[in-house]
Design a protein around this motif. Structure first.
Motif, PDB file in Angstrom:
ATOM      1  N   ARG A  33       0.876  -1.188   0.000  1.00 50.04           N
ATOM      2  CA  ARG A  33       0.000   0.000   0.000  1.00 50.04           C
ATOM      3  C   ARG A  33       0.896   1.215   0.000  1.00 50.04           C
ATOM      4  O   ARG A  33       1.300   1.713   1.050  1.00 50.04           O
ATOM      5  N   VAL A  92      -8.237  -3.606 -10.864  1.00 48.35           N
ATOM      6  CA  VAL A  92      -9.406  -3.327 -10.010  1.00 48.35           C
ATOM      7  C   VAL A  92      -9.059  -3.318  -8.521  1.00 48.35           C
ATOM      8  O   VAL A  92      -9.930  -3.162  -7.686  1.00 48.35           O
ATOM      9  N   SER A 132      -8.167  -5.434  -6.164  1.00 50.24           N
ATOM     10  CA  SER A 132      -8.111  -6.606  -5.268  1.00 50.24           C
ATOM     11  C   SER A 132      -8.648  -7.819  -6.000  1.00 50.24           C
ATOM     12  O   SER A 132      -9.390  -7.683  -6.970  1.00 50.24           O
ATOM     13  N   LEU A 171     -10.739  -9.822  -4.810  1.00 55.42           N
ATOM     14  CA  LEU A 171     -12.191  -9.866  -4.599  1.00 55.42           C
ATOM     15  C   LEU A 171     -12.908  -9.044  -5.653  1.00 55.42           C
ATOM     16  O   LEU A 171     -13.921  -9.469  -6.250  1.00 55.42           O
ATOM     17  N   ASN A 172     -12.340  -7.869  -5.893  1.00 51.81           N
ATOM     18  CA  ASN A 172     -12.953  -6.997  -6.910  1.00 51.81           C
ATOM     19  C   ASN A 172     -12.948  -7.651  -8.285  1.00 51.81           C
ATOM     20  O   ASN A 172     -13.892  -7.483  -9.083  1.00 51.81           O
ATOM     21  N   TYR A 224     -15.892  -9.824  -8.387  1.00 59.02           N
ATOM     22  CA  TYR A 224     -17.129  -9.050  -8.536  1.00 59.02           C
ATOM     23  C   TYR A 224     -17.254  -8.448  -9.941  1.00 59.02           C
ATOM     24  O   TYR A 224     -18.317  -8.373 -10.513  1.00 59.02           O
ATOM     25  N   TRP A 225     -16.113  -7.982 -10.443  1.00 57.50           N
ATOM     26  CA  TRP A 225     -16.176  -7.347 -11.762  1.00 57.50           C
ATOM     27  C   TRP A 225     -16.648  -8.346 -12.836  1.00 57.50           C
ATOM     28  O   TRP A 225     -17.493  -8.042 -13.666  1.00 57.50           O
ATOM     29  N   HIS A 262     -18.277 -11.139 -12.215  1.00 52.46           N
ATOM     30  CA  HIS A 262     -19.650 -11.526 -11.894  1.00 52.46           C
ATOM     31  C   HIS A 262     -20.625 -10.455 -12.337  1.00 52.46           C
ATOM     32  O   HIS A 262     -21.713 -10.720 -12.878  1.00 52.46           O
ATOM     33  N   ASP A 263     -20.222  -9.195 -12.190  1.00 50.74           N
ATOM     34  CA  ASP A 263     -21.098  -8.069 -12.494  1.00 50.74           C
ATOM     35  C   ASP A 263     -21.134  -7.775 -14.003  1.00 50.74           C
ATOM     36  O   ASP A 263     -21.946  -6.976 -14.472  1.00 50.74           O
ATOM     37  N   ARG A 269     -18.662  -6.400 -15.583  1.00 51.55           N
ATOM     38  CA  ARG A 269     -17.851  -5.253 -15.954  1.00 51.55           C
ATOM     39  C   ARG A 269     -16.600  -5.698 -16.703  1.00 51.55           C
ATOM     40  O   ARG A 269     -16.007  -4.915 -17.408  1.00 51.55           O
ATOM     41  N   ARG A 319     -10.736 -18.492  -1.901  1.00 55.42           N
ATOM     42  CA  ARG A 319     -11.233 -17.486  -0.961  1.00 55.42           C
ATOM     43  C   ARG A 319     -12.377 -16.648  -1.533  1.00 55.42           C
ATOM     44  O   ARG A 319     -12.979 -15.866  -0.806  1.00 55.42           O
ATOM     45  N   PRO A 337     -15.944 -15.485  -2.381  1.00 57.07           N
ATOM     46  CA  PRO A 337     -17.223 -15.845  -1.774  1.00 57.07           C
ATOM     47  C   PRO A 337     -17.934 -16.913  -2.600  1.00 57.07           C
ATOM     48  O   PRO A 337     -17.987 -16.816  -3.838  1.00 57.07           O
ATOM     49  N   ILE A 357     -20.447 -16.028  -5.219  1.00 53.26           N
ATOM     50  CA  ILE A 357     -19.893 -15.466  -6.462  1.00 53.26           C
ATOM     51  C   ILE A 357     -19.246 -16.576  -7.280  1.00 53.26           C
ATOM     52  O   ILE A 357     -19.477 -16.704  -8.504  1.00 53.26           O
TER      53      ILE A 357
END
Lengths: 705, 295
Positions: B33, B183, B185, B187-188, B191-192, B194-195, B197, B210, B212, B215
């Motif tokens: 970071r 994106v 992470s 996780l993102n 989601y991306w 899945h969504d 995007r 790991r 979810p 998803i």
């Protein structure tokens, strides 16, 4: 609990209890109101904090709405679920909501903040007509539901759905409650500690104050108590401070006054108890005390004491002749003169009557008491001018020495007394030291007294009778009863034992017996035919003082049926001088018709007044005058005078101790009425007397025949 | 003057060089970071302190942790001789080794329970894409440009498969080009995809596990890369061998004591360290070649 019996302890406890009770009540009331008020305030505060917190949360949400909207917009727009989850985590840390969901513009769940995100895609209703930054809050049964629109420039791209639960508030309230409770417990503990300390301090202060106050209140009482205890112990010198004019002050004054009065009374009592009121000299009591002290001191210091017994000679006669008032004045003067001779360390006391004593301490030799005794006699030799008279007084002084003569108080006194009597016996106006001989005489006397007592008990006495004959014709007209006693088988001389009987008073026990024997003898003689003779019985002063004498005489006369004139009582002048009772009895006896003869007339005052007052029937001339009347012109003159006096007064005269014919003849020639003595007959027992009487009657008859 | 020169010359000659040979160790990490360097200190500070305590006895002084914001800074620091040891993933390590020529991988690091891993490519379950070739003209979500398993490894595999892979924001890419997004992470990435995007995503097999479940069930794996060692410890080539030896010994035994185990777990969830095997070195050689070829 002895310590609580004192007044000050009771006061202290009482005051302390009242103060403590009052403080305790104040503390209890203060505690009650503080507790009540604080308890009520507790609930109010909790409620109030709870409300404020809720309002604060809502307000914070409202004001933070715009900020949160902006902050969530980018991750939502970029579908940065990780960032959204971090934001949810922050919101959860901030608000502790029941749940936080990030919804898209249609209300579908993008993330619930968890990695698993199980609600993903689930659809929730969304508030209408909300703009970005405007927080929609609706109340639900379990708390509040907050919808925070996320968007930019009027376009809403999603919502943060935050379900706030009461749990947080409740947790906060619980936490607050716990803190308040803890604070309350602390307060209670502190309050109790303060109360305890206050009570202890109050207790100490109350006790201190109580003790001080009670002491100040009871101090006067304690002082009085102490002083009164002194009074009770006889110590009256302590005085109380009288203080202010209050009850205690008045009580103190009264106690002081009482002590003064008591002291005065005691002083008077002491004076009365220890001093003679007439002469102001120490009295018999004090004399005994002083002598006791002197003996102790002398014994301790190995010194000598001389004790003088001073007895005025013939004071009784002065007293009777001039009256008691003069006698008292004379005693006062005598005391005054004697007082001037003695040292301060000596004690001159009046024992009573005309008897004085002198204790001389620190005696060095025997010459000193001799000088002192002579000084005393010399002091009294000067006449006393009283009531326009010159009174001559002499004294007889007996001296006993400690430790030579005696080592005890009683013996010393007795010996001094013996010595005084010896001085008196050896011719008055002189002094005598106590001697061993005196002691022996005293012992002998004691022995005689003992024998006499036993003789009385055994009836060993006998009466002998000596006839009295008429001078002119020798006829027996009377008999004198004479007391006889055999000691150890031999006759004891009357002048040896009779004085002892008189001095000891034993003679009184013989009165009744002597009267009966005498009258019995008369009766016997009468029975023998010797006619109405009379009997002469000697009465000593002691007998004349007998209270029952008159009854005794009356009863015996009645018993023997004898007329009173056949009883003649002989008494000396001195007996009649002795006291009122003697005189009264003598008067009463003559009033009954009993004859009264003055015995040994001429040896005493030979007072004509007495002869008149007691209506004497006969005068008996003492044998001492009769014995020498033929050779001593003085005695002859006395006999002549007495006989003339008797003749003048018309009373019978009797000559005692007539032993020779010449004496009898002379007496007869001088006009003496009756003769008595060995010339006529010696004293005989009754039986022998009867024989003598018979022989004499026979002789007379033969002579006549 | 010449007297002074005689005195100073031996001193200069005998003065020790400014390197690890002076008994000092400087551990370096690249911050994950860049905006929060404190995070790296929180993660690796305890490890550094642990080394300091353990190496003190061996006469090795451990200096403060060197935190670089990115690989470039780290390369710079390595070249400046400021870093003696480095903990990093395989691809960054290979890149730094190639760029600086002053570090050498030495120890294998077990991380997140893995000794090694591989990257996999996934699409939505209902996507028509079945293989890498179908990705031409599509979009793919990578994690970040520093990520080994979620960027470099898939990128090299895609290029190795002949695809043109370009950043999504590239201007006028060819229609066949596969455009990629960073994106942020793993996780993102899921989601991306899945969504919708992004058409596909790529990360390692651990990330897949790991993801979810809700998803993951909606996603489908279409390809996998060869395996890759999980993480590496590299030492500076300037570091004295005895120091490297001492440090290695401490690191290799850390997991055997509770304190060391906890320290490792706190530092990027490390489980243990071990020596590189020959296979490991062969694997590294493979990836070095791919890296050289497609970077």
């Amino acid at each position: 609990m002895l310590i609580f019996r004192g007044l000050s302890s009771k006061y202290a406890l009482g005051i302390a209890s009242i103060l403590l009770g009052t403080m305790g009540l104040v503390l209890a009331l203060a505690g009650y109101f503080v507790f009540e008020g604080t308890q009520a305030l507790r609930a109010e505060l909790t409620q109030s904090f709870s409300s404020i917190q809720s309002a604060h949360d809502v307000e914070a949400l409202r004001t933070s709405g715009s900020y949160l909207g902006d902050r969530l917009f980018d991750p939502l727009y970029r579908l940065d679920v990780s960032a959204l989850n971090e934001e949810i985590e922050r919101i959860q840390a901030w608000l502790a909501p029941r749940s936080v969901l990030i919804l898209d513009a249609e209300g579908r769940v993008i993330t619930d903040g968890s990695l698993e995100n199980p609600q993903y895609g689930r659809r929730y209703p969304i508030p209408k007509a909300a703009a970005p930054g405007e927080v929609a809050i609706e109340e639900t049964p379990t708390g509040r539901l907050v919808h925070l629109p996320i968007g930019y420039a009027g376009m809403i791209s999603g919502y943060a759905r935050i379900a706030l639960s009461d749990a947080r508030t409740q947790a906060f309230v619980a936490s607050l409650h716990a803190k308040v409770e803890a604070a309350w417990q602390g307060f209670v503990e502190r309050f109790l500690a303060i109360a305890l300390i206050s009570i202890l301090v109050a207790l100490a202060a109350s006790l201190l104050f109580g003790i001080r106050l009670s002491r100040s209140v009871s101090r006067p009482l304690r002082d009085m108590n102490r002083v009164v205890a002194h009074y009770a112990a006889g110590n009256l010198e302590h005085k109380l401070p009288e203080g202010p004019e209050d009850e205690l002050g008045r009580l103190a004054r009264s106690l002081n006054q009482m002590a003064v009065e008591h002291e005065r009374a005691r002083a008077q009592l002491m004076q009365l108890a220890n001093y003679d009121s007439l002469t102001c000299l120490p009295n018999r009591n004090l004399f005994y005390d002083r002598l006791g002290q002197a003996i102790k001191k002398a014994r301790r210091e190995a010194r000598g004491i001389a004790l003088f017994f001073v007895d005025l000679d013939r004071f009784k006669e002065i007293n009777d002749a001039l009256g008691h008032d003069i006698g008292d004045i004379l005693l006062g003067r005598v005391a005054h003169r004697l007082s001037r001779l003695v040292r301060e360390t000596d004690t001159l006391a009046r024992m009573g009557g005309d008897e004085f004593t002198l204790i001389v301490e620190d005696l060095v030799d025997e010459e000193a008491p001799r000088i002192i005794a002579q000084k005393l006699l010399d002091a009294l030799a000067e006449p006393f001018a009283l009531d326009e008279r010159q009174l001559y007084v002499s004294a007889s002084i007996g001296i006993a020495l400690y430790p030579r003569d005696a080592d005890s108080l009683d013996s010393l006194i007795k010996h001094a007394d013996s010595a005084m009597y010896a001085a008196k016996a050896s011719g008055r106006g002189g002094f005598r030291f106590f001697t061993q001989e005196l002691q022996e005489q005293a012992h002998e006397r004691l022995s005689l007294e003992h024998d006499l007592r036993r003789a009385i008990e055994r009836g060993e006495f006998a009466l002998y009778f000596q006839p009295l004959v008429r001078a002119e014709d020798g006829r027996v007209v009377a008999l004198e009863a004479l007391l006889r006693w055999n000691l150890d088988g031999a006759p004891c001389a009357p002048d040896r034992f009779i004085p002892v009987l008189e001095e000891t008073g034993l003679i009184a026990r013989l009165t009744d017996w002597a009267l009966r024997e005498s009258l019995s003898a008369l009766t016997a003689l009468e029975r023998e035919g010797f006619g109405a003779l009379r009997v002469c019985v000697n009465l000593s002063a002691r007998q004349l003082q007998q209270a029952n004498l008159l009854d005794l005489v009356d009863r015996v006369l009645v018993e023997f049926g004898m007329p009173p004139e056949r009883l003649e009582l002989e008494m000396t002048e001195s007996s009649l001088l002795d006291d009122q009772l003697c005189q009264s009895n003598a008067t009463q006896l003559t009033a009954r018709g009993i004859r009264l003869a003055i015995d040994d007339f001429g040896t005493g005052y030979s007072s004509l007044t007495y002869l008149k007052r007691f209506d004497a029937d006969a005068l008996k001339i003492d044998c001492s005058f009769v014995r020498d009347m033929l050779v001593d012109p003085g005695d002859a003159q006395i006999v002549t005078t007495v006989l003339a006096l008797a003749a003048g007064l018309g009373i019978e005269s009797v000559a005692e101790g007539v032993e020779s014919e010449e004496q009898g003849e002379r007496l007869r020639s001088l006009g003496c009425d009756l003769l008595q003595g060995y010339l006529i007959c010696r004293p005989l027992p009754l039986t022998e007397l009867i024989d003598w009487m018979r022989r004499r009657a026979f002789g007379s008859a033969a002579e006549a025949g | 003057m010449w007297v002074w020169s005689l005195i100073l010359l031996p001193c200069i000659l005998l003065w020790p060089p400014d390197s690890g040979a002076d008994g000092r160790l400087r551990l370096g990490v690249v911050s994950e970071r860049p905006d929060r360097p404190s995070e790296a200190l929180e993660q690796y500070g305890p490890l550094n302190a642990y080394l300091e305590r353990r190496l003190g006895d061996a006469g090795v002084r451990v200096a403060d942790l060197v935190v670089a914001r990115d690989l470039a800074e780290m390369a710079q620091r390595i070249e400046a001789g400021e870093v003696d040891a480095l903990i990093e993933g395989v691809i960054p390590t290979l890149k730094l080794e190639r760029d600086t020529q002053r570090i050498r991988p030495s120890l294998l690091v077990w991380r997140k329970g893995q000794r090694q891993y591989h990257s996999l490519f996934f699409v939505r379950r209902d996507s028509p894409i079945t293989g890498l070739q179908d990705l031409a003209g599509k979009t793919i979500a990578f994690e970040s440009k520093r990520s080994t398993s979620a960027y470099f490894v898939p990128l090299f595999r895609l290029r190795d498969a002949g695809l043109e892979v370009v950043p999504a924001e590239s201007e006028a890419p060819s229609p066949e080009a596969l455009r990629y997004h960073f994106v942020g992470s793993e996780l993102n990435q899921a989601y991306w995809v899945h969504d919708g995007r992004a058409d596909a995503g790529a990360f390692n097999d651990g990330d897949w596990e790991r993801t979810p479940a809700a998803i993951r069930e909606e996603l489908r794996v279409i390809a996998r890369t060869p395996p890759l060692l999980r993480w590496l410890v590299s030492f500076s080539t300037d570091l004295a061998p005895e120091i490297e030896q001492a440090v290695s010994e401490v690191l290799l035994e850390m997991h055997l004591n509770p304190e060391g185990l906890a320290t490792l777990a706190a530092a990027a969830r490390i489980v243990k360290l071990e020596h590189l095997t020959d296979d490991d070195r062969a694997n590294l050689a493979y990836w070095a070649r791919v890296f050289e070829e497609f970077n």
